[in-house]
Design an enzyme around this catalytic site. Structure first.
Site, PDB file in Angstrom:
ATOM      1  N   GLU A 166      22.996   3.222  13.293  1.00  0.00           N
ATOM      2  CA  GLU A 166      23.378   1.812  13.139  1.00  0.00           C
ATOM      3  C   GLU A 166      24.852   1.639  12.788  1.00  0.00           C
ATOM      4  OE1 GLU A 166      20.651  -0.089  10.425  1.00  0.00           O
ATOM      5  OE2 GLU A 166      19.131  -0.269  11.980  1.00  0.00           O
ATOM      6  N   ARG A 209      25.300   4.811   1.224  1.00  0.00           N
ATOM      7  CA  ARG A 209      25.442   5.462   2.526  1.00  0.00           C
ATOM      8  C   ARG A 209      26.531   4.738   3.330  1.00  0.00           C
ATOM      9  NH1 ARG A 209      19.960   3.757   5.960  1.00  0.00           N
ATOM     10  NH2 ARG A 209      20.219   1.527   5.738  1.00  0.00           N
ATOM     11  N   GLU A 232      13.497   1.755  15.858  1.00  0.00           N
ATOM     12  CA  GLU A 232      13.006   1.503  14.499  1.00  0.00           C
ATOM     13  C   GLU A 232      12.345   0.140  14.417  1.00  0.00           C
ATOM     14  OE1 GLU A 232      15.797   1.660  11.293  1.00  0.00           O
ATOM     15  OE2 GLU A 232      16.750   3.468  12.027  1.00  0.00           O
ATOM     16  N   HIS A 247       9.718   0.623   1.057  1.00  0.00           N
ATOM     17  CA  HIS A 247       9.737   0.204   2.470  1.00  0.00           C
ATOM     18  C   HIS A 247       8.507   0.790   3.150  1.00  0.00           C
ATOM     19  CE1 HIS A 247      11.135  -0.103   6.606  1.00  0.00           C
ATOM     20  NE2 HIS A 247      12.206  -0.768   6.198  1.00  0.00           N
ATOM     21  N   TRP A 299      14.176  -4.850   1.472  1.00  0.00           N
ATOM     22  CA  TRP A 299      15.579  -5.205   1.243  1.00  0.00           C
ATOM     23  C   TRP A 299      15.928  -6.675   1.447  1.00  0.00           C
ATOM     24  CZ3 TRP A 299      16.599  -7.136   5.987  1.00  0.00           C
ATOM     25  CH2 TRP A 299      16.055  -6.510   7.113  1.00  0.00           C
ATOM     26  N   GLU A 322      14.660   3.290  -0.657  1.00  0.00           N
ATOM     27  CA  GLU A 322      13.694   2.774   0.317  1.00  0.00           C
ATOM     28  C   GLU A 322      12.252   3.171   0.000  1.00  0.00           C
ATOM     29  OE1 GLU A 322      15.724   3.935   3.929  1.00  0.00           O
ATOM     30  OE2 GLU A 322      16.641   1.948   4.030  1.00  0.00           O
TER      31      GLU A 322
HETATM   32  C1  GAL Z   1      17.661   0.434   9.149  1.00  0.00           C
HETATM   33  C2  GAL Z   1      18.175   1.851   8.963  1.00  0.00           C
HETATM   34  C3  GAL Z   1      17.125   2.761   8.385  1.00  0.00           C
HETATM   35  C4  GAL Z   1      16.436   2.102   7.236  1.00  0.00           C
HETATM   36  C5  GAL Z   1      15.870   0.787   7.674  1.00  0.00           C
HETATM   37  C6  GAL Z   1      15.137   0.046   6.597  1.00  0.00           C
HETATM   38  O1  GAL Z   1      18.705  -0.463   9.165  1.00  0.00           O
HETATM   39  O2  GAL Z   1      18.620   2.388  10.177  1.00  0.00           O
HETATM   40  O3  GAL Z   1      17.744   3.966   7.994  1.00  0.00           O
HETATM   41  O4  GAL Z   1      17.359   1.924   6.217  1.00  0.00           O
HETATM   42  O5  GAL Z   1      16.911  -0.043   8.100  1.00  0.00           O
HETATM   43  O6  GAL Z   1      14.640  -1.191   7.055  1.00  0.00           O
END
Ligand code: GAL
Length: 710
Positions: free
Chosen positions: A150, A111, A306, A358, A314, A355
């Site tokens: 972001e 991405r 978020e 996650h 990650w 993800e």
């Molecule tokens: C953020 C991002 C999300 C997702 C998230 C995972 O940086 O905006 O789309 O990837 O991390 O922790």
């Protein structure tokens, strides 16, 4: 500026219904109601579905979801979808793919694969955004625009030919003529003189050290390119939907982008936060990022866009999961620092892709997971707090309530870049030092506003300027406003070595700023942390000469002796008089510029900078109606705490008298938040009615949140 006029606290997540079947979507609507979700962010990475072929838009599916969400009472934070360009952009316009400093093109399949300076990329974004806005402009679910995602998270600079050309144009605009650039960059050094802007390249992949001013301009430029991407979309949105507020999600103190500058284009500030639960600094980072977000919005409430319910997938060093309670603790810490809602990445844990592992609000196991209970508990609390606020009590309305801070920390992105671009003589980690000073305030129960050079600082009692090796434009005016109003200003070394363009303040550092500090710096002793044992092994049989050479500075602390008022507060800290404060990174020999400068501490004869023995380490200079305190080294935790205590006394700063271990206590309007970050149960000074549990409590357990009406 459009306002987000929603009288409730927001609760929700990134949501990707297009990745699921119809039945799951219907189930999601029910679960969202059960959890108290009232807003979702749609379409963040949906460009490929919104514009499957260049110029052919398909918004029907999106509008279908928006209709159903609206019927269910869920509002939409609609993303512009431009954070992840579709494959056709990469294939039809390969020049939109970014390039790293080694000249490798970063391809499609992840991405954020775009060149921020690319006009083609921007044109395609504007096309999509305008068409999307036209289609949904009257949709009742649309409450907020979420531009891209972001910015700069993965690609904040690119070294491709399009970008280098844009850099040359940017430089030509900034300097007008090439000799002005040559002067600012001091290009007579190392034969770097340019005759024309078209000769200037990127400051990377060079044989050895770059030119610091070149690198500084590159960072300014790279930040500007990302801000221009935002502006490009904002312009289209404002034309079509002027009443819908606009946000983009920030990432705490993110060095690549000047968030002060970016924030000017937004109606609402929002933040993404992923502290590592195993990091002891995580709670203070949550508070600090909250203070920063509120400050970026000029004091207005911000949105937590978020966070995770449990863990991420990650982190290379390991993905620790939040312990029970931590999740609510960090959310309420955000409410205390000015949040007007809590959202997550993401609603439903993905069935595949990068993800899948996650965490989310709805885990793979669904409602069977403990996470679901926590999610519902959160939702209930936010609903209850919203209800309290809407019962016409301004003091309890967290969607609008301001937060008051008496302490300000100056934050200048350009100064961060300047320090990072300059070369030696010590490795100055300004971000770390800023965090350290924030920590000192946080531990002392002080809320902090971050302020920008150029701001009027007359309303603060204490102002802190941390390691601004390069002085910023506007800093002089800000310090004048603070000192004339009677503030106590703390300034820490290294300070005022350079001006804003990395030209040295000759004739003693601080240059014109010595009128504030009352000192000039004549010599610098950087501390090094390289281990001397590499060469000298202290073994007299093999190291006959090297073992007896004493090289101060190697792995030794800088030692300081307090005297005068500073030593008088040592007993408050349970310290014996001979206890020494330590410094680090850098120490200076300062020359006092006038007779009213007082010395509060001096460098000790032992330690890394023993040759500075007796030279002032901490001074205070009367200035305007206030005073400026100068520290000629980077103080350790104890040194900073003592100094803040002393300065706080002078400033008349209200210092909380009850600060038990582990407890963050924060006031916001009619609320007091007690957040127990520690491992011990604490007894509250008196029983209180806790809004979280709905019960009267007199203790607070580890990782428990208690919120009471003030
Ligand atoms: C953020 C991002 C999300 C997702 C998230 C995972 O940086 O905006 O789309 O990837 O991390 O922790």
């Amino acid at each position: 500026m459009a306002e987000l006029q929603i009288p409730e606290l927001l609760y929700g997540a990134d949501y990707n219904p297009e990745q699921w079947d119809e039945q799951t979507f219907e189930e999601d609507l029910k679960l969202m109601q059960e959890a108290g979700v009232n807003m979702v962010s749609l379409g963040i990475f949906s460009w490929a579905k919104l514009e499957p072929e260049e110029g052919r838009y398909d918004f029907d599916w999106l509008v279908g979801y928006m209709d159903r969400l609206h019927e269910t009472g869920i509002m939409v934070d609609l993303a512009t979808g431009t954070a992840s360009p579709p494959v056709w952009l990469a294939r039809n316009y390969p020049e939109t793919l970014p390039m790293n400093a080694q000249g490798q093109v970063l391809g499609f399949g992840s991405r954020q694969q775009y060149v921020p300076a690319s006009l083609i990329f921007r044109e395609k974004c504007a096309g999509l955004v305008r068409a999307l806005a036209e289609r949904v402009k009257d949709h009742p679910a649309l409450k907020l625009w979420h531009v891209s995602n972001e910015y700069g998270c993965h690609i904040f600079e690119s070294f491709d030919p399009v970008t280098i050309q844009a850099f040359q144009t940017w430089l030509a605009k900034r300097y007008q003529n090439i000799e002005a650039l040559n002067h600012t960059w001091n290009t007579n050094f190392w034969s770097q003189h340019y005759q024309d802007f078209s000769q200037v390249g990127a400051p990377d992949s060079l044989p050895t050290f770059h030119n610091p001013a070149h690198r500084l301009d590159w960072r300014r430029f790279s930040s500007d390119m990302l801000i221009e991407c935002l502006e490009n979309e904002v312009q289209a949105l404002r034309e079509v939907t002027p009443e819908i507020p606009i946000t983009t999600n920030f990432m705490g103190l993110f060095p690549p982008i000047d968030y002060w500058k970016m924030a000017q284009h937004l109606d609402l500030i929002s933040d993404d936060t992923y502290p590592d639960p195993t990091d002891r600094n995580s709670a203070l980072r949550v508070a600090m990022d909250g203070d920063l977000m509120r400050s970026l919005g000029g004091g207005k409430p911000y949105l937590l866009m978020e966070q995770t319910t449990a863990g991420v997938q990650w982190r290379p060093e390991g993905n620790a999961v939040k312990r029970p309670g931590t999740h609510l603790l960090w959310s309420t810490s955000r409410l205390a620092s000015g949040a007007r809602g809590i959202l997550y990445f993401q609603w439903r844990q993905s069935p595949g892709g990068a993800e899948a592992m996650h965490s989310a609000m709805v885990p793979h196991s669904g409602k069977a997971s403990y996470i679901w209970d926590e999610v519902c508990e959160h939702g209930r609390l936010l609903k209850d707090l919203s209800a309290l606020g809407s019962e016409n009590q301004e003091q309890l309305d967290l969607t609008t309530l301001p937060v008051e801070a008496k302490v300000a920390i100056v934050l200048d992105w350009e100064a961060l870049w300047a320090a990072a671009s300059s070369i030696g003589p010590a490795d100055i980690d300004v971000q770390k030092q800023l965090r350290n000073w924030y920590k000192t305030c946080y531990e002392a129960g002080q809320r902090v506003d971050f302020v920008r050079p150029g701001d009027d600082l007359s309303r603060y009692q204490v102002v802190i300027v941390v390691a601004q090796m390069a002085t910023s434009q506007g800093l002089e005016a800000s310090l004048t406003s603070a000192t004339e109003a009677g503030a106590q200003v703390i300034i820490t070394a290294p300070f005022g070595v350079y001006d804003q363009d990395l030209r040295v303040h000759l004739g003693g550092y601080h240059g014109p700023f010595s009128r504030f500090t009352g000192v000039k710096v004549t010599d610098v002793l950087p501390k090094t942390t390289a281990p001397c044992e590499d060469l000298a092994d202290n073994d007299p049989r093999t190291d006959r000469i090297t073992s007896v050479i004493y090289t101060p500075g190697y792995n030794e602390p800088i030692l300081i002796r307090a005297h005068g008022p500073l030593s008088e507060i040592l007993p408050d800290f349970d310290l014996a008089e001979e206890s020494q404060i330590k410094g680090g990174v850098w120490a200076e020999r300062v020359q006092l510029e006038n007779e009213s400068v007082k010395v509060l501490a001096e460098f000790a004869p032992n330690g890394a900078v023993g040759q500075l023995a007796g030279s002032p380490a901490l001074t205070v200079n009367p200035c305007g109606k206030g005073q400026v305190w100068y520290s000629a080294t980077d103080l350790d935790n104890l040194g900073r705490a003592l100094l803040l205590e002393l300065v706080g006394q002078e400033a008349g700063l209200l210092q909380p008298d009850w600060l038990p271990a582990g407890l963050e206590i924060a006031e916001r309007g009619g609320y007091v938040f007690y957040l127990n970050h520690g491992e011990l149960t604490q007894t509250l000074p008196e029983p209180v009615m806790d809004l979280v549990s709905g019960e009267t409590v007199d203790t607070i357990e580890p990782r428990q949140t208690v919120i009471v009406r003030n």
